[in-house]
Design a protein around this motif. Structure first.
Motif, PDB file in Angstrom:
ATOM      1  N   GLN A  41     -34.461 177.747  66.951  1.00  0.00           N
ATOM      2  CA  GLN A  41     -33.633 178.344  67.996  1.00  0.00           C
ATOM      3  C   GLN A  41     -34.223 178.020  69.352  1.00  0.00           C
ATOM      4  O   GLN A  41     -35.444 178.045  69.541  1.00  0.00           O
ATOM      5  CB  GLN A  41     -33.561 179.869  67.832  1.00  0.00           C
ATOM      6  CG  GLN A  41     -32.681 180.540  68.866  1.00  0.00           C
ATOM      7  CD  GLN A  41     -32.529 182.034  68.632  1.00  0.00           C
ATOM      8  OE1 GLN A  41     -32.927 182.557  67.595  1.00  0.00           O
ATOM      9  NE2 GLN A  41     -31.957 182.708  69.596  1.00  0.00           N
ATOM     10  N   THR A  45     -28.943 178.857  71.170  1.00  0.00           N
ATOM     11  CA  THR A  45     -28.507 177.813  70.251  1.00  0.00           C
ATOM     12  C   THR A  45     -29.381 177.791  68.999  1.00  0.00           C
ATOM     13  O   THR A  45     -30.613 177.785  69.093  1.00  0.00           O
ATOM     14  CB  THR A  45     -28.558 176.429  70.933  1.00  0.00           C
ATOM     15  OG1 THR A  45     -27.722 176.464  72.105  1.00  0.00           O
ATOM     16  CG2 THR A  45     -28.067 175.329  70.005  1.00  0.00           C
ATOM     17  N   ILE A  47     -30.377 175.542  65.828  1.00  0.00           N
ATOM     18  CA  ILE A  47     -30.394 174.115  65.508  1.00  0.00           C
ATOM     19  C   ILE A  47     -30.758 173.937  64.040  1.00  0.00           C
ATOM     20  O   ILE A  47     -31.798 174.424  63.589  1.00  0.00           O
ATOM     21  CB  ILE A  47     -31.409 173.350  66.399  1.00  0.00           C
ATOM     22  CG1 ILE A  47     -31.079 173.552  67.885  1.00  0.00           C
ATOM     23  CG2 ILE A  47     -31.410 171.863  66.072  1.00  0.00           C
ATOM     24  CD1 ILE A  47     -31.874 174.601  68.564  1.00  0.00           C
ATOM     25  N   GLN A  71     -24.207 165.189  55.442  1.00  0.00           N
ATOM     26  CA  GLN A  71     -23.725 165.988  56.574  1.00  0.00           C
ATOM     27  C   GLN A  71     -22.838 167.135  56.095  1.00  0.00           C
ATOM     28  O   GLN A  71     -22.978 168.270  56.556  1.00  0.00           O
ATOM     29  CB  GLN A  71     -22.963 165.104  57.557  1.00  0.00           C
ATOM     30  CG  GLN A  71     -23.836 164.131  58.301  1.00  0.00           C
ATOM     31  CD  GLN A  71     -23.047 163.148  59.142  1.00  0.00           C
ATOM     32  OE1 GLN A  71     -21.898 163.380  59.475  1.00  0.00           O
ATOM     33  NE2 GLN A  71     -23.680 162.033  59.487  1.00  0.00           N
ATOM     34  N   ILE A  75     -23.570 171.109  56.613  1.00  0.00           N
ATOM     35  CA  ILE A  75     -22.613 171.997  57.276  1.00  0.00           C
ATOM     36  C   ILE A  75     -22.331 173.218  56.395  1.00  0.00           C
ATOM     37  O   ILE A  75     -22.315 174.354  56.879  1.00  0.00           O
ATOM     38  CB  ILE A  75     -21.319 171.238  57.635  1.00  0.00           C
ATOM     39  CG1 ILE A  75     -21.609 170.228  58.761  1.00  0.00           C
ATOM     40  CG2 ILE A  75     -20.192 172.194  58.032  1.00  0.00           C
ATOM     41  CD1 ILE A  75     -20.527 169.193  58.985  1.00  0.00           C
ATOM     42  N   ASN A  91     -24.543 179.439  69.774  1.00  0.00           N
ATOM     43  CA  ASN A  91     -24.088 178.059  69.636  1.00  0.00           C
ATOM     44  C   ASN A  91     -24.873 177.438  68.492  1.00  0.00           C
ATOM     45  O   ASN A  91     -25.983 177.869  68.183  1.00  0.00           O
ATOM     46  CB  ASN A  91     -24.352 177.280  70.934  1.00  0.00           C
ATOM     47  CG  ASN A  91     -23.565 177.844  72.088  1.00  0.00           C
ATOM     48  OD1 ASN A  91     -22.357 178.021  72.005  1.00  0.00           O
ATOM     49  ND2 ASN A  91     -24.249 178.144  73.182  1.00  0.00           N
ATOM     50  N   PHE A  92     -24.299 176.406  67.895  1.00  0.00           N
ATOM     51  CA  PHE A  92     -24.947 175.753  66.763  1.00  0.00           C
ATOM     52  C   PHE A  92     -24.878 174.245  66.950  1.00  0.00           C
ATOM     53  O   PHE A  92     -23.918 173.732  67.527  1.00  0.00           O
ATOM     54  CB  PHE A  92     -24.237 176.126  65.453  1.00  0.00           C
ATOM     55  CG  PHE A  92     -24.166 177.608  65.230  1.00  0.00           C
ATOM     56  CD1 PHE A  92     -25.254 178.290  64.724  1.00  0.00           C
ATOM     57  CD2 PHE A  92     -23.022 178.322  65.539  1.00  0.00           C
ATOM     58  CE1 PHE A  92     -25.211 179.668  64.529  1.00  0.00           C
ATOM     59  CE2 PHE A  92     -22.950 179.690  65.355  1.00  0.00           C
ATOM     60  CZ  PHE A  92     -24.056 180.370  64.843  1.00  0.00           C
ATOM     61  N   ARG A  93     -25.900 173.557  66.458  1.00  0.00           N
ATOM     62  CA  ARG A  93     -25.854 172.108  66.468  1.00  0.00           C
ATOM     63  C   ARG A  93     -26.701 171.564  65.316  1.00  0.00           C
ATOM     64  O   ARG A  93     -27.521 172.284  64.735  1.00  0.00           O
ATOM     65  CB  ARG A  93     -26.293 171.527  67.810  1.00  0.00           C
ATOM     66  CG  ARG A  93     -27.754 171.557  68.086  1.00  0.00           C
ATOM     67  CD  ARG A  93     -28.099 170.765  69.361  1.00  0.00           C
ATOM     68  NE  ARG A  93     -29.495 170.488  69.365  1.00  0.00           N
ATOM     69  CZ  ARG A  93     -30.353 170.895  70.294  1.00  0.00           C
ATOM     70  NH1 ARG A  93     -29.934 171.596  71.327  1.00  0.00           N
ATOM     71  NH2 ARG A  93     -31.631 170.585  70.206  1.00  0.00           N
ATOM     72  N   PHE A  94     -26.458 170.298  65.020  1.00  0.00           N
ATOM     73  CA  PHE A  94     -27.176 169.610  63.956  1.00  0.00           C
ATOM     74  C   PHE A  94     -27.967 168.462  64.559  1.00  0.00           C
ATOM     75  O   PHE A  94     -27.399 167.600  65.226  1.00  0.00           O
ATOM     76  CB  PHE A  94     -26.195 169.076  62.904  1.00  0.00           C
ATOM     77  CG  PHE A  94     -25.494 170.175  62.154  1.00  0.00           C
ATOM     78  CD1 PHE A  94     -26.029 170.690  60.988  1.00  0.00           C
ATOM     79  CD2 PHE A  94     -24.305 170.708  62.637  1.00  0.00           C
ATOM     80  CE1 PHE A  94     -25.400 171.722  60.309  1.00  0.00           C
ATOM     81  CE2 PHE A  94     -23.657 171.734  61.962  1.00  0.00           C
ATOM     82  CZ  PHE A  94     -24.210 172.238  60.794  1.00  0.00           C
ATOM     83  N   ASP A  95     -29.268 168.486  64.344  1.00  0.00           N
ATOM     84  CA  ASP A  95     -30.153 167.440  64.842  1.00  0.00           C
ATOM     85  C   ASP A  95     -30.756 166.680  63.663  1.00  0.00           C
ATOM     86  O   ASP A  95     -30.878 167.227  62.562  1.00  0.00           O
ATOM     87  CB  ASP A  95     -31.311 168.028  65.657  1.00  0.00           C
ATOM     88  CG  ASP A  95     -30.868 168.620  66.990  1.00  0.00           C
ATOM     89  OD1 ASP A  95     -29.652 168.653  67.256  1.00  0.00           O
ATOM     90  OD2 ASP A  95     -31.753 169.054  67.747  1.00  0.00           O
ATOM     91  N   GLU A 114     -30.457 164.716  69.051  1.00  0.00           N
ATOM     92  CA  GLU A 114     -29.740 165.973  69.236  1.00  0.00           C
ATOM     93  C   GLU A 114     -28.253 165.752  68.980  1.00  0.00           C
ATOM     94  O   GLU A 114     -27.730 164.683  69.255  1.00  0.00           O
ATOM     95  CB  GLU A 114     -29.954 166.512  70.651  1.00  0.00           C
ATOM     96  CG  GLU A 114     -31.370 166.924  70.926  1.00  0.00           C
ATOM     97  CD  GLU A 114     -31.535 167.571  72.293  1.00  0.00           C
ATOM     98  OE1 GLU A 114     -30.550 168.084  72.861  1.00  0.00           O
ATOM     99  OE2 GLU A 114     -32.665 167.548  72.799  1.00  0.00           O
ATOM    100  N   ASN A 115     -27.579 166.795  68.472  1.00  0.00           N
ATOM    101  CA  ASN A 115     -26.146 166.712  68.180  1.00  0.00           C
ATOM    102  C   ASN A 115     -25.832 165.456  67.384  1.00  0.00           C
ATOM    103  O   ASN A 115     -24.910 164.698  67.722  1.00  0.00           O
ATOM    104  CB  ASN A 115     -25.324 166.735  69.471  1.00  0.00           C
ATOM    105  CG  ASN A 115     -25.297 168.095  70.091  1.00  0.00           C
ATOM    106  OD1 ASN A 115     -24.953 169.068  69.434  1.00  0.00           O
ATOM    107  ND2 ASN A 115     -25.666 168.173  71.352  1.00  0.00           N
TER     108      ASN A 115
END
Length: 117
Positions: A41, A45, A47, A71, A75, A91-95, A114-115
């Motif tokens: 985090q 966000t 991650i 992927q 998810i 917020n969320f993202r995948f690195d 990132e992203n």
């Protein structure tokens, strides 16, 4: 040997995130669907991080191993985690963390994407 390489890459990645001011929430979060290597985090966000470590380029770039199927799994795992932890207003993202490790020279290079997807 493969497990040792992966473990080392995850260890380096956690250290990288901590040095950049991220909070590590989970390492190796596992359910019956699979595993997320690192959940971190930073500010508001969350991650979800997939770590890929390579000693050679024989099988291509590390990031190429995070294919569409992987992927989709990540998810689904992230959705489970979000529901389980009842995370709201985040917020969320995948690195993806690419770790290239030269064991002989005891050197490594990290590429933080990132992203990634």
């Amino acid at each position: 040997m493969k497990k040792k390489t992966g473990h080392y890459g995850e260890q380096l990645s956690r250290k990288y995130f901590i040095n950049k001011g991220y909070l590590i929430l989970n390492s190796n979060y596992r359910t019956r669907l699979g595993e997320i290597d690192i959940i971190a985090q930073k500010d508001d966000t969350i991650i979800f991080v997939e770590v890929k470590t390579r000693k050679t380029m024989t099988f291509g770039l590390a990031r190429e191993a995070v294919n569409y199927k992987k992927q989709v799994t990540l998810i689904k795992l992230a959705e489970q985690y979000i529901q389980y932890k009842k995370l709201k207003n985040m917020n969320f993202r995948f690195d993806v963390m690419e770790v290239q490790w030269n064991e002989n020279k005891n050197q490594y290079e990290i590429n933080h994407i990132e992203n990634a997807f």
